[in-house]
Design a protein around this motif. Structure first.
Motif, short mmCIF file in Angstrom:
data_model
loop_
_atom_site.label_atom_id
_atom_site.label_comp_id
_atom_site.label_asym_id
_atom_site.label_seq_id
_atom_site.Cartn_x
_atom_site.Cartn_y
_atom_site.Cartn_z
N VAL A 147 17.07 27.74 11.49
CA VAL A 147 17.69 28.99 11.04
C VAL A 147 18.19 28.85 9.61
O VAL A 147 17.95 29.71 8.75
N HIS A 160 28.06 40.33 16.16
CA HIS A 160 27.10 40.25 17.25
C HIS A 160 27.72 40.26 18.64
O HIS A 160 27.00 40.45 19.63
N ARG A 199 18.73 37.23 12.50
CA ARG A 199 17.38 37.32 13.07
C ARG A 199 17.37 36.83 14.53
O ARG A 199 16.48 37.21 15.30
N HIS A 200 18.35 36.02 14.88
CA HIS A 200 18.44 35.49 16.25
C HIS A 200 19.93 35.47 16.65
O HIS A 200 20.55 34.41 16.72
N PRO A 201 20.50 36.64 16.92
CA PRO A 201 21.96 36.75 17.13
C PRO A 201 22.50 35.84 18.23
O PRO A 201 23.65 35.38 18.13
N ALA A 202 21.71 35.55 19.25
CA ALA A 202 22.21 34.75 20.36
C ALA A 202 22.51 33.31 19.97
O ALA A 202 23.17 32.59 20.73
N LEU A 211 13.48 29.56 20.51
CA LEU A 211 13.94 30.87 20.05
C LEU A 211 13.35 31.99 20.90
O LEU A 211 14.01 33.01 21.14
N ALA A 212 12.14 31.81 21.36
CA ALA A 212 11.54 32.82 22.23
C ALA A 212 12.35 32.96 23.51
O ALA A 212 12.60 34.09 23.99
N VAL A 262 15.59 32.11 23.91
CA VAL A 262 16.93 32.63 23.58
C VAL A 262 16.88 34.12 23.25
O VAL A 262 17.72 34.90 23.71
N ASP A 263 15.92 34.53 22.43
CA ASP A 263 15.83 35.94 22.04
C ASP A 263 15.55 36.83 23.24
O ASP A 263 16.04 37.97 23.32
N ARG A 264 14.78 36.32 24.17
CA ARG A 264 14.38 37.14 25.33
C ARG A 264 15.43 37.11 26.45
O ARG A 264 15.76 38.15 27.03
#
Length: 212
Positions: free
Chosen positions: A62, A150, A92-95, A17-18, A20-22
């Motif tokens: 998720v 999103h 919280r993690h749209p991607a 997730l780090a 993907v989010d970044r």
């Protein structure tokens, strides 16, 4: 790199997730996650078979965050609550929206959510093919909304561009896009779901035929 330490699923998911989010979903690779964890790429395969297995862990994480304890209310209100909780969890993690579409029928937590929704629909009087279609329609609304929210939000650049089209050439599109810019995601989701629920009730009533 040092020999891989013992890793938990939660650590794998947090690293994925780090990334993907970044950097976006396209950046999610075994190499990128290994680098995030500070281990050799090949060492990561001790814990997860491939990227698809890693994606499945992410989707399960998720949906595992969704509270399945629903209020003591009518079935339609419980549908609202459950779907909104799912929407918030993904937001919280749209991607990861594409991953939700891809793995929603395989992740264990997703299956538990589907079971919870089917229980609510059963309480609402749906069974057989009516229940199948009701569940699929509700999930379709949620997944479609997530993609729109999103990747093509009403308040996003696409709507702004359409609202500035020539009213002579596109009178309805330009006017509708202008109206759309004032609709919040919460309102779009809530009112859209109300429309879907009314349609399900009406369709079931027609299928049951007139009451003697």
């Amino acid at each position: 790199m040092p020999r891989p330490r013992s890793l938990t699923d939660d650590q794998l998911v947090a690293a994925a997730l780090a990334v993907v989010d970044r950097d976006g979903l396209s950046a999610l690779t075994m190499r990128a996650v290994a680098k995030e964890l500070g281990v050799a790429t090949m060492g990561l395969y001790r814990y997860v078979a491939d990227r698809q297995a890693l994606e499945l862990l992410v989707v399960d994480h998720v949906f595992r965050s969704v509270d399945l304890a629903l209020p003591d209310a009518g079935w339609q209100e419980r549908v609202h609550v459950l779907l909104d909780r799912m929407r918030v969890a993904v937001a919280r993690h749209p991607a990861v929206v594409p991953l939700v579409l891809r793995h929603r029928q395989a992740a264990p937590a997703s299956l538990r959510l589907i079971e919870a929704m089917l229980a609510v629909l059963t309480d609402g009087g749906f069974d057989g093919t009516d229940r199948v279609l009701a569940q699929r329609t509700l999930i379709g609304h949620l997944l479609g909304f997530l993609q729109n929210e999103h990747f093509a939000a009403l308040s996003g650049p696409g709507t702004i561009v359409m609202s500035e089209l020539s009213p002579d050439e596109y009178p309805l599109l330009a006017r509708t896009a202008t109206d759309a810019r004032s609709v919040s995601p919460d309102e779009e989701f809530r009112r859209g779901l109300d429309i879907v629920l009314r349609g399900l009730v009406t369709n079931r009533a027609r299928a049951d035929g007139p009451v003697p």
